[in-house]
Design an enzyme around this catalytic site. Sequence first.
Site, PDB file in Angstrom:
ATOM      1  N   HIS A 373      -5.134  -7.975   0.789  1.00  0.00           N
ATOM      2  CA  HIS A 373      -5.776  -8.475  -0.473  1.00  0.00           C
ATOM      3  C   HIS A 373      -6.966  -9.060  -0.588  1.00  0.00           C
ATOM      4  O   HIS A 373      -7.476  -8.860  -1.872  1.00  0.00           O
ATOM      5  CB  HIS A 373      -4.503  -9.155  -1.120  1.00  0.00           C
ATOM      6  CG  HIS A 373      -4.320  -9.087  -2.641  1.00  0.00           C
ATOM      7  ND1 HIS A 373      -5.179  -8.483  -3.318  1.00  0.00           N
ATOM      8  CD2 HIS A 373      -3.340  -9.666  -3.216  1.00  0.00           C
ATOM      9  CE1 HIS A 373      -4.659  -8.423  -4.663  1.00  0.00           C
ATOM     10  NE2 HIS A 373      -3.407  -8.822  -4.518  1.00  0.00           N
ATOM     11  N   ASP A 377      -7.337  -4.509  -4.055  1.00  0.00           N
ATOM     12  CA  ASP A 377      -6.590  -5.098  -5.360  1.00  0.00           C
ATOM     13  C   ASP A 377      -5.405  -4.378  -5.345  1.00  0.00           C
ATOM     14  O   ASP A 377      -5.055  -3.277  -4.955  1.00  0.00           O
ATOM     15  CB  ASP A 377      -7.449  -4.929  -6.602  1.00  0.00           C
ATOM     16  CG  ASP A 377      -8.663  -5.722  -6.424  1.00  0.00           C
ATOM     17  OD1 ASP A 377      -8.510  -6.838  -5.946  1.00  0.00           O
ATOM     18  OD2 ASP A 377      -9.665  -5.328  -7.109  1.00  0.00           O
TER      19      ASP A 377
END
Length: 402
Positions: A373, A377
């Site tokens: 992450h 995204d």
Amino acid sequence: MADVKVPVLGESITEATLGEWLKNPGDPVQLDEPIASLETDKVSVEVPSPVAGVMGDQLVKIGDTVEVGAVIAVVSEGGAAAAAPSPAPAAAPAPAPAAAPAPAASEAAALSPSVRRAVLETGVDPSTVQGTGKDGRLTKDDVIAAASAKPAPAATPAPAAAPAASSASGRKEERVKMTRLRQTVAKRLKEAQNTAAMLTTFNDVDMTAVIEARAKYKDLFEKKHGVRLGFMGFFVKAACMALKDIPGVNGSIEGDEIVYHDYCDISVAVSAPQGLVVPVIRDAETLSVAGIEKTIGDFGKRAKDGTLKMEEMKGGTFTISNGGVFGSLMSTPIINPPQSAVLGLHRIEDRPVVRDGQVVVRPMMYLALSYDHRLVDGREAVTFLVALKNAIEDPTRLLIDL
């Protein structure tokens, strides 16, 4: 006397573990004949004899860590010629007994460590089994298949000793030292969890179109290309298309920089006797489905034989792991650093789904994308999976790059 040294094992690899001696002191050896097997972080490496002669002293024990260039044994030069005639006179009075040891010895010398272990565990005579590996060499599967076909009486003596030990000691434990491969896998996976901000997103895919295409063309495909048409070829092609659209999934973090790759080096998880290995399909975006299937088939075969090369498992920009072949319904795969994502495939099973307002039964598969992450995204991860899903459900997209 000639020294047997640990060969160069690959870039940045400075040591290995002695996994097994393939020759004993006094055995005749030929030039370049394997006399020992080393376990590195990823593969087993055979150590060849530098000369023809007779195996001398073994200077290290199984399980010892040895560095590149270290002397692990010695070979007496020229002794093989003298040793070879010795069995000949003995063969005259008793031809049958003399003939039996020779094939077994030569067969044993050619066995990989995993096959030798399987032979010891099953009691199968390797000289009686037809090998299906490279150049007719035995594989672990060959030994297991031969053991399954053996008559029951051969296995009777072993269980007889086991109950006695069990009844005398009660509950038992066995301690086995972790292989270098398993230690490395454990270390890397834990590092991935400690470093990456890992998250997994899921989707499912209707496999109807791919299954129908495979059923329609599999015979022609195998006849033309000499390899079976599987599902991985479709998924690798679909992943390459999706990676072009979502480059972050194909990237990596180096320090405070993001590295984007304009090529797709796809790591594919392959089961090997010593554990899971991940060879890399280089420039997968340039290969046809047939080219991908041939590459994966070759990887799988050589993984069983223990002949994968170190450089074939280096690099990789994205990983695909197919737990479905073992029956997995769903999983959260762990990233292979420094990659930013890994795709997990799972088993195909019939499930009720709604199509055009009607409940129908379709062959469905769950997809899992674990991603870093820090770089990818949630929107990008979901978009990647949707693009992959669309390509698999409508394989025509693979032909027109849509």
